[in-house]
Enzyme design. Sequence first.
Site, PDB file in Angstrom:
ATOM      1  CE1 TYR A 114     -27.978  -0.038  32.628  1.00  0.00           C
ATOM      2  CE2 TYR A 114     -28.753   2.446  33.101  1.00  0.00           C
ATOM      3  CZ  TYR A 114     -28.803   0.938  33.155  1.00  0.00           C
ATOM      4  OH  TYR A 114     -29.984   0.348  33.977  1.00  0.00           O
TER       5      TYR A 114
ATOM      6  CG  ASP B 142       4.798 -15.621  18.222  1.00  0.00           C
ATOM      7  OD1 ASP B 142       4.051 -14.474  18.405  1.00  0.00           O
ATOM      8  OD2 ASP B 142       4.372 -16.595  18.154  1.00  0.00           O
TER       9      ASP B 142
ATOM     10  CB  VAL C  70      14.878 -17.932   4.276  1.00  0.00           C
ATOM     11  CG1 VAL C  70      16.227 -17.102   4.632  1.00  0.00           C
ATOM     12  CG2 VAL C  70      13.844 -17.283   3.367  1.00  0.00           C
TER      13      VAL C  70
ATOM     14  CG  ASN D 231      -1.931  -9.205  12.608  1.00  0.00           C
ATOM     15  OD1 ASN D 231      -2.122  -9.053  11.457  1.00  0.00           O
ATOM     16  ND2 ASN D 231      -2.100 -10.298  13.375  1.00  0.00           N
TER      17      ASN D 231
ATOM     18  CB  CYS E 281      -6.148 -17.241  16.629  1.00  0.00           C
ATOM     19  SG  CYS E 281      -4.638 -16.177  16.656  1.00  0.00           S
TER      20      CYS E 281
ATOM     21  CB  SER F 150      -2.209 -15.138   4.838  1.00  0.00           C
ATOM     22  OG  SER F 150      -2.907 -14.077   5.514  1.00  0.00           O
TER      23      SER F 150
ATOM     24  CD  GLU G 292       5.111 -20.300   6.132  1.00  0.00           C
ATOM     25  OE1 GLU G 292       4.976 -19.050   6.532  1.00  0.00           O
ATOM     26  OE2 GLU G 292       5.385 -21.334   6.628  1.00  0.00           O
TER      27      GLU G 292
ATOM     28  CB  ALA H  86      -7.098 -18.170  10.950  1.00  0.00           C
TER      29      ALA H  86
ATOM     30  NE  ARG I 142      -2.951  -1.469   3.222  1.00  0.00           N
ATOM     31  CZ  ARG I 142      -2.717  -2.322   3.751  1.00  0.00           C
ATOM     32  NH1 ARG I 142      -3.453  -3.387   3.124  1.00  0.00           N
ATOM     33  NH2 ARG I 142      -2.319  -2.930   5.162  1.00  0.00           N
TER      34      ARG I 142
HETATM   35  P1  FAD Z   1       3.428 -16.986  12.672  1.00  0.00           P
HETATM   36  O1  FAD Z   1       2.150 -16.173  12.501  1.00  0.00           O
HETATM   37  O2  FAD Z   1       3.601 -18.085  13.491  1.00  0.00           O
HETATM   38  O3  FAD Z   1       4.131 -16.953  11.371  1.00  0.00           O
HETATM   39  C1  FAD Z   1       5.531 -17.503  11.177  1.00  0.00           C
HETATM   40  C2  FAD Z   1       5.814 -18.275  10.073  1.00  0.00           C
HETATM   41  O4  FAD Z   1       7.006 -18.400   9.559  1.00  0.00           O
HETATM   42  C3  FAD Z   1       5.528 -19.818  10.083  1.00  0.00           C
HETATM   43  O5  FAD Z   1       4.346 -20.198   9.337  1.00  0.00           O
HETATM   44  C4  FAD Z   1       6.736 -20.364   9.677  1.00  0.00           C
HETATM   45  O6  FAD Z   1       6.647 -21.639   9.184  1.00  0.00           O
HETATM   46  C5  FAD Z   1       7.325 -19.577   8.911  1.00  0.00           C
HETATM   47  N1  FAD Z   1       8.659 -19.587   9.013  1.00  0.00           N
HETATM   48  C6  FAD Z   1       9.821 -19.765  10.249  1.00  0.00           C
HETATM   49  N2  FAD Z   1      10.823 -19.803   9.708  1.00  0.00           N
HETATM   50  C7  FAD Z   1      11.001 -19.907   8.425  1.00  0.00           C
HETATM   51  C8  FAD Z   1      12.047 -19.852   7.503  1.00  0.00           C
HETATM   52  N3  FAD Z   1      13.242 -19.903   7.558  1.00  0.00           N
HETATM   53  N4  FAD Z   1      11.713 -19.842   6.039  1.00  0.00           N
HETATM   54  C9  FAD Z   1      10.439 -19.489   5.853  1.00  0.00           C
HETATM   55  N5  FAD Z   1       9.335 -19.384   6.612  1.00  0.00           N
HETATM   56  C10 FAD Z   1       9.704 -19.613   8.080  1.00  0.00           C
HETATM   57  N6  FAD Z   1      -2.703 -15.266  19.685  1.00  0.00           N
HETATM   58  C11 FAD Z   1      -3.668 -14.381  19.894  1.00  0.00           C
HETATM   59  O7  FAD Z   1      -3.590 -13.227  20.217  1.00  0.00           O
HETATM   60  N7  FAD Z   1      -4.979 -14.747  20.241  1.00  0.00           N
HETATM   61  C12 FAD Z   1      -5.359 -16.215  20.012  1.00  0.00           C
HETATM   62  O8  FAD Z   1      -6.440 -16.736  20.361  1.00  0.00           O
HETATM   63  C13 FAD Z   1      -4.122 -17.087  19.455  1.00  0.00           C
HETATM   64  N8  FAD Z   1      -4.576 -18.501  19.474  1.00  0.00           N
HETATM   65  C14 FAD Z   1      -3.664 -19.262  18.788  1.00  0.00           C
HETATM   66  C15 FAD Z   1      -3.798 -20.439  18.823  1.00  0.00           C
HETATM   67  C16 FAD Z   1      -2.770 -21.282  18.307  1.00  0.00           C
HETATM   68  C17 FAD Z   1      -3.224 -22.845  18.085  1.00  0.00           C
HETATM   69  C18 FAD Z   1      -1.706 -20.926  17.797  1.00  0.00           C
HETATM   70  C19 FAD Z   1      -0.332 -21.806  17.350  1.00  0.00           C
HETATM   71  C20 FAD Z   1      -1.239 -19.551  18.128  1.00  0.00           C
HETATM   72  C21 FAD Z   1      -2.330 -18.650  18.620  1.00  0.00           C
HETATM   73  N9  FAD Z   1      -2.097 -17.378  18.927  1.00  0.00           N
HETATM   74  C22 FAD Z   1      -2.827 -16.561  19.485  1.00  0.00           C
HETATM   75  C23 FAD Z   1      -0.587 -16.834  18.749  1.00  0.00           C
HETATM   76  C24 FAD Z   1      -0.475 -16.155  17.357  1.00  0.00           C
HETATM   77  O9  FAD Z   1      -0.987 -16.789  16.364  1.00  0.00           O
HETATM   78  C25 FAD Z   1       1.023 -15.832  17.211  1.00  0.00           C
HETATM   79  O10 FAD Z   1       1.385 -14.806  18.356  1.00  0.00           O
HETATM   80  C26 FAD Z   1       0.943 -15.005  15.727  1.00  0.00           C
HETATM   81  O11 FAD Z   1       0.583 -15.683  14.781  1.00  0.00           O
HETATM   82  C27 FAD Z   1       2.529 -14.628  15.709  1.00  0.00           C
HETATM   83  O12 FAD Z   1       2.922 -14.069  14.291  1.00  0.00           O
HETATM   84  P2  FAD Z   1       4.236 -14.282  13.657  1.00  0.00           P
HETATM   85  O13 FAD Z   1       4.021 -13.716  12.687  1.00  0.00           O
HETATM   86  O14 FAD Z   1       5.321 -13.756  14.668  1.00  0.00           O
HETATM   87  O15 FAD Z   1       4.649 -15.793  13.495  1.00  0.00           O
END
Ligand code: FAD
Length: 575
Positions: free
Chosen positions: A434, A291, A83, A313, A45, A41, A35, A43, A24
């Site tokens: 309220y 994370d 990567v 996000n 959660c 992308s 990935e 879900a 954007r």
């Molecule tokens: P992710 O969204 O985990 O994405 C990281 C991606 O990087 C992964 O898909 C991985 O495969 C990829 N990756 C890693 N290393 C490499 C590499 N070297 N090369 C290519 N790709 C790579 N949070 C909430 O706030 N509320 C909730 O209700 C909630 N519920 C959840 C339920 C579950 C079952 C899980 C697993 C998580 C939940 N979370 C929740 C946490 C939330 O999903 C994470 O905090 C969030 O997705 C983190 O975003 P991110 O981009 O850091 O990592």
Amino acid sequence: MSARRILIVGGVAGGASAAARIRRLDERARIVMFERGPYVSFANCGLPYYVGGEISRREDLLLHTPESLWDRFRIEARVRTEVVEVDRSARTVRVRHLATGTESVEPYDALLLAPGSVPVRPPLPGWERPGHFVVRNLPDVDEIRGWMEACAARRAVVVGGGYIGLEMTEQLHRRGWEVSLVEALPQVMAPLDPEMAGWLHRELRARGVDLHLGDPVVAFEDPGPGEAAGASVVRLRSGFRLPADVVILALGVRPEVTLARQAGLELGELGGIRVDDHLRTSDPHIWAVGDAVEVRDRVTGRWTLLPLAGPANRQGRVAADNICGRPSRYEGSWGTAILRLFGLVAGCTGVNEKTLRRLGLPFEAVHLHPGSHAGYYPGAEPVALKVLFHPETGRLWGAQVVGRDGVDKRVDVLATALQAGLTVDALAELELAYAPPFGSAKDPVNLAGMVAQNVRQGLVRPAQWHEVERLDPARALVVDVRSAEERRQGLIPGSVHIPLAQLRERLGELPRDREIIVACASGQRSYFAARILEQHGFRVRNLTGSYRTWSAARETPGAATWLMGGAEGPSPARG
Ligand code: FAD
């Protein structure tokens, strides 16, 4: 000038948010998102709810595909592509195409690391046996569902009582499985204090979940003679043996820093990637989000790990701005979170009492149990609220809310108040929406402010649930001002009974040489009693949250010792 080449590692929460925002802001940039899994992308959660069948259509978990990202954003999303190396001096990454095993080298002008976290594996033999799963991505839950469908018996053991473990417990139970939940600590949902977690323990037991608290797993074993189990027998420190047809390992996560470490980027003391408030790593051409990074705890100012989707996000957006030359800051996280567990909802924001005690910070705590909306309108449910604040300034430290109705909006109001730097006095004055179906003329958040204000103004001195356990009867007496009928449902041992309506006439029965701690069901009637007694010259404190809070605390083994950071005191990392 040629288009900038922006590479992103990780294609889910942080990575995909950043990619879309970059597009954007910069229509010309070449954006490539790698990935290693088969989906972008998705879900995360929603995964537990797909296991339980509450989300029935698998495709609903896929928010985007590489095709849709290309069509809408012209983002090249390459799945099953890992990567494996960053060459910072050449500004290239080495990429492995997992389907073929071939590798290529890709140059970048800017690199964003959004690799997420990895589930903690138990350091125990046997955890890799068939039927033992982590819940991290769609392939994991596909396997879990497939395994469960093939099981003859239906006994699940969930190891770990954090958010994912609790959600999985609920969802496995929903599918009609017998569920044992095992937690090494004395409580589930660590961001709550032990008395607030007590509500979750009560709910789990009431739903028939076999709950084991303070009892770590020591082995995953073959079934012994006469023990049938499809996956393993989970042995606990106490000696319990839990036969399992499926085992869910939900012991928490740690930052995925393999690439960052290989690239020689600075890591923090908690093991996450160290970033500045522009989310830039120690290399000026590399940013990191989600994370994988350590963030500042906005309340304590300390570094923390907060693996949650909201922060990931928002960080994706901030990093995108900075990558595109628009200075933008991410100053830290507040630890706001929420969970549904069967009929209960539990949420929190800011820091808890365990943390305040561990850091030696001054605080005051109040508990209350107002109705979720006007009591005369059908369906009102009590909401257990705990508010922590600085005794001198009145600034909020944090809040915890548990109940069956109206929890989410109270958590969000309190989170907003915390972030705005409001005091408890300001909470009392908040003008909130309220009408009888939604709240009360004094909303629970207003009431929390008023209760705290009464403490700050010296109108009442609170006593805490854990003090009652250790009262010296020679020095203090608990006076219960509820009705006889209420006492028949349960009472604090050793308490004497004087119903509020009789208190003024029976003052002569009360000692003047001992402190009086007044209690009722929620702390409201006992506050009235405290005011009466104080004005008649008694030394008195009000048991904040009263019987409800005290009895919830009894659902957590060793709650008081645990709160104080006793033998098995809280660990430094929150969450
Ligand atoms: P992710 O969204 O985990 O994405 C990281 C991606 O990087 C992964 O898909 C991985 O495969 C990829 N990756 C890693 N290393 C490499 C590499 N070297 N090369 C290519 N790709 C790579 N949070 C909430 O706030 N509320 C909730 O209700 C909630 N519920 C959840 C339920 C579950 C079952 C899980 C697993 C998580 C939940 N979370 C929740 C946490 C939330 O999903 C994470 O905090 C969030 O997705 C983190 O975003 P991110 O981009 O850091 O990592």
